[in-house]
Write a protein that holds these residues in place. Structure first.
Motif, PDB file in Angstrom:
ATOM      1  N   ILE A 226       0.856  -1.178   0.000  1.00  0.00           N
ATOM      2  CA  ILE A 226       0.000   0.000   0.000  1.00  0.00           C
ATOM      3  C   ILE A 226       0.897   1.234   0.000  1.00  0.00           C
ATOM      4  N   VAL A 227       0.651   2.114  -0.978  1.00  0.00           N
ATOM      5  CA  VAL A 227       1.423   3.350  -1.118  1.00  0.00           C
ATOM      6  C   VAL A 227       0.570   4.497  -0.585  1.00  0.00           C
ATOM      7  N   PHE A 246      -1.663   0.480  12.480  1.00  0.00           N
ATOM      8  CA  PHE A 246      -2.044  -0.615  11.586  1.00  0.00           C
ATOM      9  C   PHE A 246      -1.648  -1.965  12.179  1.00  0.00           C
ATOM     10  N   THR A 247      -0.421  -2.070  12.663  1.00  0.00           N
ATOM     11  CA  THR A 247       0.060  -3.332  13.228  1.00  0.00           C
ATOM     12  C   THR A 247      -0.786  -3.762  14.413  1.00  0.00           C
ATOM     13  N   THR A 248      -1.142  -2.804  15.270  1.00  0.00           N
ATOM     14  CA  THR A 248      -1.972  -3.107  16.434  1.00  0.00           C
ATOM     15  C   THR A 248      -3.363  -3.563  16.012  1.00  0.00           C
ATOM     16  N   VAL A 254      -4.029 -11.800   9.599  1.00  0.00           N
ATOM     17  CA  VAL A 254      -3.616 -12.380   8.316  1.00  0.00           C
ATOM     18  C   VAL A 254      -2.154 -11.998   8.080  1.00  0.00           C
ATOM     19  N   PRO A 255      -1.409 -12.829   7.364  1.00  0.00           N
ATOM     20  CA  PRO A 255      -0.007 -12.489   7.097  1.00  0.00           C
ATOM     21  C   PRO A 255       0.115 -11.369   6.067  1.00  0.00           C
ATOM     22  N   VAL A 256       1.000 -10.443   6.339  1.00  0.00           N
ATOM     23  CA  VAL A 256       1.344  -9.380   5.390  1.00  0.00           C
ATOM     24  C   VAL A 256       2.857  -9.242   5.398  1.00  0.00           C
ATOM     25  N   PRO A 257       3.424  -8.595   4.385  1.00  0.00           N
ATOM     26  CA  PRO A 257       4.865  -8.359   4.409  1.00  0.00           C
ATOM     27  C   PRO A 257       5.260  -7.518   5.628  1.00  0.00           C
ATOM     28  N   ALA A 258       6.547  -7.451   5.918  1.00  0.00           N
ATOM     29  CA  ALA A 258       7.032  -6.584   6.989  1.00  0.00           C
ATOM     30  C   ALA A 258       6.483  -5.180   6.786  1.00  0.00           C
ATOM     31  N   VAL A 259       6.043  -4.539   7.863  1.00  0.00           N
ATOM     32  CA  VAL A 259       5.298  -3.292   7.741  1.00  0.00           C
ATOM     33  C   VAL A 259       6.088  -2.208   7.006  1.00  0.00           C
ATOM     34  N   LEU A 263       3.743  -0.740   3.958  1.00  0.00           N
ATOM     35  CA  LEU A 263       3.219   0.627   3.957  1.00  0.00           C
ATOM     36  C   LEU A 263       4.353   1.571   3.599  1.00  0.00           C
ATOM     37  N   VAL A 264       4.267   2.176   2.407  1.00  0.00           N
ATOM     38  CA  VAL A 264       5.379   2.988   1.899  1.00  0.00           C
ATOM     39  C   VAL A 264       4.847   4.297   1.308  1.00  0.00           C
TER      40      VAL A 264
END
Length: 287
Positions: A226-227, A246-248, A254-259, A263-264
């Protein structure tokens, strides 16, 4: 080969000419006023070139259904001078060439997915948080649209326990746009975001609402990245606050890439939308 591009924003228009390599060669910008005044400047710019196609990313809501009687129109926009304006029709009347037509945030999503911070990924999102909130999604390499285009800025969010603001959105009150876009800062504190200390608790509220929305987008669309763009994202420390919220809120459901990879900020900065419009124009040639 030359192609044209328009990023039609509620505040300003950006017009550009690029080539088949999606490189921007020349550009201009001017304020968004009335259709008559603004389009006169659009035509004056593009009349100088022999173009193979034009890509348009417009503020909305707009009609994106090709079989609709109002396809290519700006619909019920708060910019009343543009309400029910046949944007695409007027462009086609002037230039008999292929044209791509989508929202400004969809164009930005396309630009970041094809060449920017989400390059090489097939399923991504772009969200801008500024004067308003808008988002576009790329699913399997294509812009996500259905009966219309997404209006993800109007996702309802639950209020922060210490935030008593009711939201400025005239339709929904406490939707993401109503609670986190720039006017919500002025609505709470009576001054613009640029005049607010980055440590003020209002930014914690904003990050909480954005974090809620990103959690919802994540479980619904399952993007690979997500940009996040727009003026609110330029507040020092905002991205880190959002990552924490977001992490909290996702709570490892569900698994997502390293935050930090998930999120960039935009690779193209404020040029994501006009770059995407160039890509849209080249795609129109190919079709």
């Amino acid at each position: 080969m030359l192609v044209g591009a328009i990023e039609a924003g509620g505040t300003k228009f950006v017009c550009a000419v690029g080539n088949e390599k999606n490189e921007l060669l020349e550009r201009v910008s001017f304020p968004t006023t009335t259709p008559e005044e603004t389009m006169k400047q659009v035509f004056a710019f593009f009349d100088r070139f022999e173009l193979a196609a034009i890509g348009i990313g417009s503020f909305g809501p707009i009609d994106v259904k090709p079989d609709s009687a109002t396809y290519g129109y700006v619909l019920s926009t708060p910019k009343l001078a543009w309400k029910d304006y046949n944007f695409l029709g007027d462009m086609k009347e002037r230039y008999d060439i292929p044209m791509g037509w989508t929202t400004d945030v969809n164009a930005a999503a396309l630009g970041e997915s094809a060449m920017g911070a989400a390059k090489g990924l097939r399923n991504t999102m772009y969200i801008t948080i500024g004067t308003g909130v808008g988002a576009g999604a790329i699913v399997d390499g294509k812009i996500l649209e259905g009966i219309g285009h997404p209006e993800m800025g109007h996702l309802l969010v639950r209020p922060h326990e210490h935030d008593h603001y009711k939201g400025f959105c005239p339709y929904h009150g406490n939707c993401l746009e109503g609670m986190a876009a720039g006017p919500s800062i002025d609505g709470r504190l009576g001054k613009a975001g640029k005049d607010i200390d980055p440590t003020d608790e209002v930014w914690d509220f904003v990050a909480y609402y954005i974090g809620q929305a990103l959690e919802a987008y994540t479980v619904i669309l399952r993007p690979e990245r997500i940009v996040l763009g727009g003026g609110v994202m330029k507040v020092p420390g905002m991205l880190e606050k959002i990552k924490t919220q977001f992490t909290t809120l996702l709570a490892d459901y569900v698994p997502v890439p390293a935050v930090d990879d998930y999120l960039v900020t935009p690779g193209f900065g404020d040029d994501a939308g006009i770059t995407g419009a160039i890509i849209l124009a080249n795609q129109s040639v190919e079709k």
